[in-house]
Design an enzyme around this catalytic site. Structure first.
Site, mmCIF file in Angstrom:
data_model
loop_
_atom_site.group_PDB
_atom_site.id
_atom_site.type_symbol
_atom_site.label_atom_id
_atom_site.label_comp_id
_atom_site.label_asym_id
_atom_site.label_seq_id
_atom_site.Cartn_x
_atom_site.Cartn_y
_atom_site.Cartn_z
ATOM 1 N N LYS A 152 9.790 -5.206 -24.690
ATOM 2 C CA LYS A 152 10.249 -4.572 -25.902
ATOM 3 C C LYS A 152 10.578 -5.642 -26.960
ATOM 4 O O LYS A 152 10.827 -6.774 -26.573
ATOM 5 C CB LYS A 152 11.469 -3.713 -25.610
ATOM 6 C CG LYS A 152 12.732 -4.496 -25.285
ATOM 7 C CD LYS A 152 13.912 -3.616 -25.589
ATOM 8 C CE LYS A 152 15.108 -4.412 -25.938
ATOM 9 N NZ LYS A 152 15.704 -5.139 -24.851
ATOM 10 N N HIS A 182 13.341 -4.580 -17.913
ATOM 11 C CA HIS A 182 13.842 -5.357 -16.767
ATOM 12 C C HIS A 182 14.904 -4.597 -15.968
ATOM 13 O O HIS A 182 15.165 -4.928 -14.824
ATOM 14 C CB HIS A 182 14.320 -6.746 -17.191
ATOM 15 C CG HIS A 182 15.646 -6.781 -17.878
ATOM 16 N ND1 HIS A 182 15.815 -6.484 -19.204
ATOM 17 C CD2 HIS A 182 16.877 -7.083 -17.416
ATOM 18 C CE1 HIS A 182 17.088 -6.604 -19.515
ATOM 19 N NE2 HIS A 182 17.774 -6.974 -18.457
ATOM 20 N N LYS A 186 16.065 -4.084 -11.382
ATOM 21 C CA LYS A 186 17.375 -4.345 -10.764
ATOM 22 C C LYS A 186 17.463 -3.609 -9.430
ATOM 23 O O LYS A 186 17.011 -2.474 -9.298
ATOM 24 C CB LYS A 186 18.512 -3.910 -11.702
ATOM 25 C CG LYS A 186 18.608 -4.810 -12.942
ATOM 26 C CD LYS A 186 19.838 -4.529 -13.765
ATOM 27 C CE LYS A 186 19.753 -5.211 -15.118
ATOM 28 N NZ LYS A 186 20.395 -6.503 -15.211
ATOM 29 N N GLU A 220 28.531 -4.738 -22.265
ATOM 30 C CA GLU A 220 28.350 -6.188 -22.328
ATOM 31 C C GLU A 220 29.550 -6.796 -23.030
ATOM 32 O O GLU A 220 30.096 -6.198 -23.967
ATOM 33 C CB GLU A 220 27.105 -6.524 -23.138
ATOM 34 C CG GLU A 220 25.831 -6.022 -22.523
ATOM 35 C CD GLU A 220 24.642 -6.557 -23.302
ATOM 36 O OE1 GLU A 220 24.150 -7.613 -22.941
ATOM 37 O OE2 GLU A 220 24.252 -5.920 -24.294
ATOM 38 N N ASP A 239 17.741 -1.246 -29.026
ATOM 39 C CA ASP A 239 17.776 -2.379 -28.099
ATOM 40 C C ASP A 239 18.073 -1.928 -26.667
ATOM 41 O O ASP A 239 17.562 -2.523 -25.715
ATOM 42 C CB ASP A 239 18.859 -3.364 -28.580
ATOM 43 C CG ASP A 239 18.895 -4.649 -27.763
ATOM 44 O OD1 ASP A 239 17.815 -5.223 -27.550
ATOM 45 O OD2 ASP A 239 19.994 -5.069 -27.352
ATOM 46 N N HIS A 244 16.416 0.925 -21.733
ATOM 47 C CA HIS A 244 17.149 0.799 -20.471
ATOM 48 C C HIS A 244 17.908 2.079 -20.092
ATOM 49 O O HIS A 244 17.797 2.569 -18.973
ATOM 50 C CB HIS A 244 18.160 -0.355 -20.534
ATOM 51 C CG HIS A 244 17.569 -1.671 -20.938
ATOM 52 N ND1 HIS A 244 16.312 -2.069 -20.569
ATOM 53 C CD2 HIS A 244 18.062 -2.698 -21.681
ATOM 54 C CE1 HIS A 244 16.059 -3.277 -21.062
ATOM 55 N NE2 HIS A 244 17.104 -3.672 -21.745
#
Ligand code: BG6
Length: 493
Positions: A152, A182, A186, A220, A239, A244
């Protein structure tokens, strides 16, 4: 039974943007780890590409610094480092021009005539994906085993994503394209599939009859870091949420696929994304909250606000999003999925919390204590693992007193092995040609199709994102969003 390392076929991994941030932090360390685990054949090569002139030796120095910085010291044996560095090559190539392409081709062809997988990893801005695709085609660099990897941002709205996907499709067939998210690499995310489809106990209760609501938090503690140029034009919705968080939501919500194969999984995820209840102008205020961090303190350290980090006081970019998503299917009707993500929150913590419905009737008297709803907590990071909260009798004398207890499985404690970074698995899946943990074109577009009206409604309302102090859990409106439904955010540990 421990997992077995199976060597992947011979490859040449060509990384455009080979000396960039992603290569330094993630790609080279991940390839190093796979190498020391014995997964990479002796003859496989890694070729860094960018515009800057550099020798192979300079690139090996760059890679050495990268692995010294990002790989734990106990994995850095001199003979391993030497073997890994010997795989590395570098070619200076002008993506838009003539320079360097023949050199790169010669290097690829020097591997001999035996078929060998060629991966072209585009760790560069999406504005040159099409140009590189065209160059690879016209200059004959693609072989029958070629694959393309992109990350992305895959567009910044539906229209630009469609355009980008169409441009890529001019040069690569969909089976050759690997769109990385990504989060799908995980360990806990893959475990979500194992939990649902390798056990019988969850599937019968995995629906609106038993599940009250689901929360997905990706928090985060970092701020803008050094990514002002990208982030300020993106924001948390593009983002994090569009990719995600929606990918996580899709995996929680999918119907059992007919097999553990890429297309079967993608088909089910697509159905979920297409069943998301629309949010737009009429309901955006009730269903979404956007925020931007202000000054505050994280981990005891005073930090500035977003606009100070950005060096501009006019940004309307959100660094936090909370929203209430609903899925219009028989399985999920009436079960809200509360999503939130933000920067400069109290700590780095990502988790999925599935809260089950309250018991229908209590046989216990009031003084036994509150009967909490069962919860399943899937921790993505840090400390990946699962936790099932159940009510038990408080041990010992004192009569029937109830309390919740966690059946806790932290993977690092249960399996005494190193937990690989998501990229390690994904980079090897590209070689294996396994697209199960990647995003298919139509999924990316379906996610944009849901996100676009929300972003448009925000833009049209011309509302500033709500401020929140760095180190808090976001704007107060985010708490109100869920409290209106008589629920609370689960605070990650
Ligand atoms: C990236 C985002 O995709 O994911 C970043 O662009 C974010 O803004 C990162 O920091 C988070 O990834 P992780 O694996 O550290 O949770």
């Amino acid at each position: 039974m421990t997992s077995q390392i199976i060597k992947v076929d011979e490859f040449d991994y060509v990384i455009f943007g080979g000396a960039g941030d992603l290569a330094e932090r993630k790609l080279l360390p991940a390839l190093y780890h796979r190498d020391i685990d014995g997964q990479i054949r002796e003859t496989s090569r890694i070729i860094g590409v960018s515009r800057t002139e550099r020798s192979d030796e300079d690139y090996r120095k760059f890679a050495l610094e990268a692995i010294e910085r990002h790989v734990p010291a106990d994995c850095l044996k001199p003979e391993d480092i030497e073997r890994f560095l010997a795989r590395l090559h570098y070619r200076s190539v002008d993506a838009r021009g003539e320079k360097g392409w023949q050199d790169l081709k010669d290097l690829l062809e020097s591997a001999g005539s035996a078929p060998r997988i060629r991966v072209f990893y585009l760790a560069v801005g999406p504005e040159i994906f099409g140009t590189i695709g065209a160059q690879l085609t016209e200059r004959g660099l693609k072989n029958d085993l070629a694959r393309l990897v992109i990350e992305k941002p895959i567009g910044n709205d539906l229209q630009s994503a469609q355009l980008l996907n169409a441009t890529i499709a001019e040069h690569f067939a969909e089976e050759q394209v690997f769109r990385i998210d990504h989060y799908l690499g995980k360990e806990t995310v893959q475990n979500l599939m194992a939990l649902r489809f390798a056990n019988t106990i969850y599937e019968p209760v995995w629906n609106s009859n038993f599940i009250d609501h689901v929360q997905i938090t990706v928090a985060e503690s970092v701020g803008l870091e050094n990514r002002a140029g990208y982030y300020d034009t993106s924001g948390a919705m593009r983002d994090m949420v569009q990719n995600h968080l929606l990918q996580l939501l899709a995996l929680i919500a999918i119907e059992p696929p007919s097999s553990f194969t890429a297309d079967a999984i993608h088909n089910e995820k697509l159905k979920v994304l297409r069943a998301l209840s629309p949010i737009g102008k009429a309901n955006v205020d009730q269903k979404t909250v956007r925020g931007q961090y202000r000054e505050g303190a994280v981990d005891g350290q005073a930090v500035g606000g977003y606009e100070t980090d950005l060096g501009s006081d006019t940004s309307q970019t959100e660094t936090f999003v909370a929203l209430k998503a609903e899925i219009n299917t028989w399985r999920w009707a009436g079960v809200p999925f509360y999503l939130r993500t933000g920067k400069r929150l109290p700590r780095r913590a990502s988790e999925i919390v599935v809260t089950f419905r309250p018991i229908p009737y209590s046989i216990f008297s009031d003084d036994t204590g509150e009967i909490m709803q069962n919860r399943l907590v899937l921790r993505l990071q840090p400390g990946e693992g699962l936790k099932q909260l159940v009510m038990i009798k408080r041990p010992g004398p004192g009569g029937m007193k109830l309390r919740p207890v966690a059946l806790d499985m932290t993977f690092a404690e249960t399996f005494k092995i190193r937990h690989p970074d998501a990229y390690e698995r994904l980079l090897m899946d590209v070689i294996r040609g396994d697209q199960a943990l990647f995003m298919r074109r139509d999924e990316v577009e379906a996610a944009w199709d849901w996100v676009d009206p929300i972003m448009n409604a925000w833009r049209d309302a011309e509302q500033q994102p709500a401020g929140y102090a760095s180190g808090s859990w976001g704007p107060t409106a985010a708490a109100a969003l869920i409290e209106r439904d008589g629920r609370n955010w689960h605070e990650p540990e």
